[in-house]
Design a protein around this motif. Structure first.
Motif: not given
Ligand code: CA
Length: 230
Positions: A90-95
């Motif tokens: 999810t962090d990667q997606v948001i990034g």
């Protein structure tokens, strides 16, 4: 040739030091910032060639900084490589949704990070040959000016989105697999397939109605389908 200037925004002193040391040894000029607001300010003022941006920072988060820099025409072209302590997708997606160009999860090997930095810098340093215009279905890519417009209205894309669109538009109707797109737009295939989905989603949104021309090909990847009307 002038040294590439890299801004490190990282609040862990030990990590910032290791990165600074290794980057300087590779011949880069390094500027460091320890906190969010300082990082944003230095990014805006120094216009570095690349920013290594930690996600969790005191003050302003890495996502806030990324969103701010990518949202401004003056700084949108600066490649941003994000660092995070969490391996959560999810962090990667948001990034990527806020415009980060690449992503490395802590703990990482310095060697891998240096490799990613080289790929990002090479992409910026080697723009396509001059004067090349690609046009289809109301979308126009000016490779020389590194600008995209839809029906004459300029659209602000990240470097990765730009290359993705260019790859798709060059060969309308061809279904590209995710690894194909990763290779041509991101420059390596270490990152997750899911990464491409996130970039495509953002690209479609930015292109508005014309974004519908980028079709999902089930079980394969994506293709650009020309508008039969133009
Ligand atoms: Ca941190």
């Amino acid at each position: 040739m002038a040294k590439s200037k890299i801004l490190i925004v990282e609040d862990e002193p030990a990590l910032a030091e290791v990165l600074t040391y290794n980057l300087q040894r590779e011949g880069y000029e390094v500027v460091a910032a320890r906190a969010g607001h300082e990082g944003l300010r230095k990014g805006q003022m120094l216009l570095p060639d690349l920013i290594i941006l930690d996600l969790m920072l005191p003050g302003l988060s890495g996502l806030d900084i990324c969103r701010e820099l990518k949202g401004s025409a003056r700084t949108a072209h600066v490649p941003i490589l994000m660092l995070t302590a969490k391996a959560e997708e999810t962090d990667q997606v948001i990034g990527f949704a806020v415009g980060a160009d690449d992503y490395v999860t802590k703990p990482f090997s310095v060697k891998v990070l240096l490799q990613r930095i080289k790929v990002l810098l090479r992409r910026v340093a080697n723009p396509e040959p001059a004067g090349d215009i690609l046009e289809s279905s109301g979308i126009c890519i000016d490779k020389r000016a590194h600008q995209v417009s839809v029906e004459g209205e300029p659209v602000s894309l990240t470097p990765t989105e730009f290359r993705l669109l260019e790859t798709l538009l060059k060969q309308p109707g061809r279904a590209f697999t995710r690894p194909d797109l990763l290779e041509s737009a991101v420059g390596d295939s270490i990152v997750l397939d899911r990464t491409i989905d996130v970039h495509i989603k953002s690209l479609r949104r930015k292109l508005g109605d014309a974004g519908q021309r980028i079709e999902t090909v089930r079980g394969v990847g994506y293709r650009f389908q020309e508008d039969p009307r133009n």
